[in-house]
Design an enzyme around this catalytic site. Structure first.
Site, PDB file in Angstrom:
ATOM      1  N   SER A 119       1.009  -1.275  -0.117  1.00  0.00           N
ATOM      2  CA  SER A 119      -0.172   0.335  -0.244  1.00  0.00           C
ATOM      3  C   SER A 119       0.582   1.124   0.274  1.00  0.00           C
ATOM      4  O   SER A 119       2.289   1.186  -0.216  1.00  0.00           O
ATOM      5  CB  SER A 119      -1.060   0.202   1.679  1.00  0.00           C
ATOM      6  OG  SER A 119      -0.104  -0.404   2.778  1.00  0.00           O
ATOM      7  N   LYS A 120       0.515   2.276   0.108  1.00  0.00           N
ATOM      8  CA  LYS A 120       1.345   3.352  -0.286  1.00  0.00           C
ATOM      9  C   LYS A 120       1.853   3.758   0.985  1.00  0.00           C
ATOM     10  O   LYS A 120       3.162   3.743   0.654  1.00  0.00           O
ATOM     11  CB  LYS A 120      -0.071   5.133  -0.352  1.00  0.00           C
ATOM     12  CG  LYS A 120       1.211   6.321  -0.440  1.00  0.00           C
ATOM     13  CD  LYS A 120       0.190   7.185  -1.780  1.00  0.00           C
ATOM     14  CE  LYS A 120       0.900   8.740  -1.638  1.00  0.00           C
ATOM     15  NZ  LYS A 120       2.372   8.338  -3.056  1.00  0.00           N
ATOM     16  N   ARG A 121       1.630   2.893   1.728  1.00  0.00           N
ATOM     17  CA  ARG A 121       2.412   3.508   3.024  1.00  0.00           C
ATOM     18  C   ARG A 121       3.511   2.677   3.507  1.00  0.00           C
ATOM     19  O   ARG A 121       4.817   2.946   3.787  1.00  0.00           O
ATOM     20  CB  ARG A 121       1.029   3.198   4.540  1.00  0.00           C
ATOM     21  CG  ARG A 121       1.377   3.847   6.178  1.00  0.00           C
ATOM     22  CD  ARG A 121       0.784   4.059   7.457  1.00  0.00           C
ATOM     23  NE  ARG A 121       0.258   2.802   6.962  1.00  0.00           N
ATOM     24  CZ  ARG A 121       0.231   1.686   7.609  1.00  0.00           C
ATOM     25  NH1 ARG A 121       1.101   1.711   8.225  1.00  0.00           N
ATOM     26  NH2 ARG A 121      -1.261   0.324   7.128  1.00  0.00           N
TER      27      ARG A 121
ATOM     28  N   ASP B  72       8.775   9.257  -5.112  1.00  0.00           N
ATOM     29  CA  ASP B  72       8.485   9.771  -3.495  1.00  0.00           C
ATOM     30  C   ASP B  72       9.777   8.764  -2.593  1.00  0.00           C
ATOM     31  O   ASP B  72      10.301   9.626  -1.961  1.00  0.00           O
ATOM     32  CB  ASP B  72       7.198   9.079  -3.033  1.00  0.00           C
ATOM     33  CG  ASP B  72       6.088   9.436  -3.085  1.00  0.00           C
ATOM     34  OD1 ASP B  72       6.255  10.292  -3.582  1.00  0.00           O
ATOM     35  OD2 ASP B  72       4.596   8.626  -2.757  1.00  0.00           O
TER      36      ASP B  72
END
Ligand code: GLU
Length: 489
Positions: free
Chosen positions: A254-256, A264
């Site tokens: 997930s993005k986390r 990023d």
């Protein structure tokens, strides 16, 4: 391999390039370089509803940052272009018509509403979801009439029933599907745009792609593609489906947890060569215990035989460790391009300061081996630019007690007289002082570090002092002495 090796990375511009996509691109890149082949970038932008403005630009930027330079594709062009599918619409139409002529495809005039109702019905009856071939039975006259009226329609592929579709996956071995489980997929949509399947097969053929290396979420599409190749009478490429990448907890990224965009990672202090090296190991290993490898080594050792079919785990801690190794190896000058602008943004240094400034280079040289990320290097160097405003509390209680202020004052006097303020002379001064005063070295080392930096950890004290310079060191010790005296109970 005697065949000409041509591979492609074929992202859809529906968002940023995340680590999964980057890993696919990277395996294609390594494979092409290993075989002296061609690495192609193709943009699959036929799904207009999912198009994201600027996504293409970000994909290009991310790939260039990682060093995944393509030999053919947007910006560089090549003999098989255009490389953006939205610029190839006529081609897809032409090929869809060929399939109509050969009886491998048919026009379908079913409205979205009918299809939705069909689906609901199938779900209710627990049937396989799929098109019921309603329009396959339309007569030629009926079709002609609907066309004359201008009824919107799609072109569907007619899946041959009663077949076992199989292919040899270079990573997973033989894969078989019963053709009955595949429904008559759409090739050309009502708006004239092709579907992913149609455009993907046509382009892989026309661009003479020899090997398709893609994420394993596409496995279920491959039997459909094989049947389309067959309908055209084309030889399909070799397929290799790369293992899924999971978060350390075994769940989807997930993005986390790891699925952040490549950009990023750049933002968060990772070096491209470290991310490259780490991504290469997500599913591939050189067959021995090497982990940190140069690009040349990776290219030389890369082989699909060493790609595992098992899911690989994205472990940011390991990536950080790898990044630390590359940080230590980088020249101060090359890191200066990354960290100096950040120090300027924080206004810790003047905006005019050059990236060749010796003081800044000295700071970087000293701190890079102690930093896992460039962002750590930026943050942890604060005391090279600003006098400490506070002292680490626990350390202050420990080191600023008893006669610490007196000792600091005595050392101040000695330091004031030191002519050559470099590492060796400073070290000698401290040693002589400890000996003369008959105190342990630690008793003067730790308070000194805390006094000049505000923290209890960091580079070797004498290097630290010599880089800061006499004036700054004396000023900070003086401030510390008043701090200790003020806080005495
Ligand atoms: N456009 C597809 C994607 O976004 C490409 C899949 C493939 O490589 O065939 O991943």
């Amino acid at each position: 391999m005697d065949k000409k090796i041509r591979v492609r990375f074929a992202p859809s511009p529906t968002g940023y390039l995340h680590v999964g996509g980057a890993r696919s691109a990277l395996f294609n890149y390594l494979f092409s370089r290993h075989h002296n082949g061609t690495f192609i970038l193709r943009i699959e932008d036929t799904d207009r509803s999912r198009f994201v403005e600027n996504a293409m630009k970000e994909i290009f930027e991310s790939m260039k940052w990682l060093g995944l330079n393509w030999d053919e594709g947007p910006e560089v062009n090549g003999d098989y272009g255009p490389y953006e599918q939205s610029k190839r619409l006529d081609l897809y139409k032409k090929y869809a018509e060929k399939l109509l002529e050969s009886g491998n495809a048919y026009r379908c005039f079913c409205s979205p509403q009918r299809l939705a109702e069909l689906r609901t019905e199938q779900e209710k009856n627990k049937q396989n979801i799929g098109y019921d071939r309603h329009c396959l039975t339309l007569s030629e006259d009926q079709v002609a009439e609907k066309l004359k009226k201008g009824d919107p329609h799609v072109i569907r592929f007619k899946i041959p029933h009663g077949r076992i579709v199989s292919f040899e996956d270079s990573i997973r071995g033989r894969i078989e599907y019963k053709s009955e489980v595949l429904d008559d997929l759409v090739l050309l949509k009502a708006d004239g745009f092709p579907t992913y399947h149609m455009a993907n097969v046509i382009d892989d053929h026309l661009m003479e792609i020899s090997h398709v290396l893609r994420g394993d979420e596409w496995i279920a599409s491959t039997p459909r593609h094989i049947l389309i190749y067959e309908a055209f009478g084309w030889e399909p490429p070799e397929f290799a489906h790369l293992p899924v990448i999971l978060a350390p907890d075994g769940k989807k990224l997930s993005k986390r947890k790891g699925a952040a965009s490549v950009m990023d990672y750049k933002q968060n202090g990772f070096l491209p060569e470290a991310l490259f090296n780490y991504l290469a190991l997500l599913g591939w290993s050189p067959g021995d215990d090497r982990e940190k490898m140069s690009l040349e080594e990776m290219v030389k050792s890369f082989s699909l035989k060493q790609v595992s079919a098992k899911a690989s785990v994205f472990d940011e801690k390991k990536l950080e460790w790898m990044n630390g190794l590359y940080m230590a190896e980088r020249s101060a000058l090359s890191l200066a391009d990354i960290v100096v602008p950040e120090w300027k943004k924080k206004q810790w240094i003047n905006s005019e300061r050059s990236t060749h400034d010796q003081y800044l280079l000295d700071v970087i040289e000293l701190m890079k081996v102690r930093s896992k990320r460039t962002t750590d290097l930026v943050e942890n160097s604060v005391y090279f630019f600003k006098d400490p405003q506070t002292y680490e509390e626990k350390a202050a209680r420990k080191y600023f007690k008893d006669n610490a202020a007196e000792l600091l004052k005595e050392i101040y006097t000695e330091l004031e007289q030191l002519q050559v303020f470099d590492k060796d002379h400073l070290e000698k001064l401290y040693h002589d002082f400890a000996q003369k005063s008959e105190i342990s070295f630690g008793k003067i080392i730790h308070p000194a570090r805390l006094a000049v930096s505000g923290v209890s950890f960091g580079p070797g004290l004498f290097e630290l002092l010599s880089i800061l310079g006499k004036e700054v060191v004396l000023r900070r010790i003086k401030t510390t002495v008043s701090f200790i005296e003020r806080n005495r109970t």
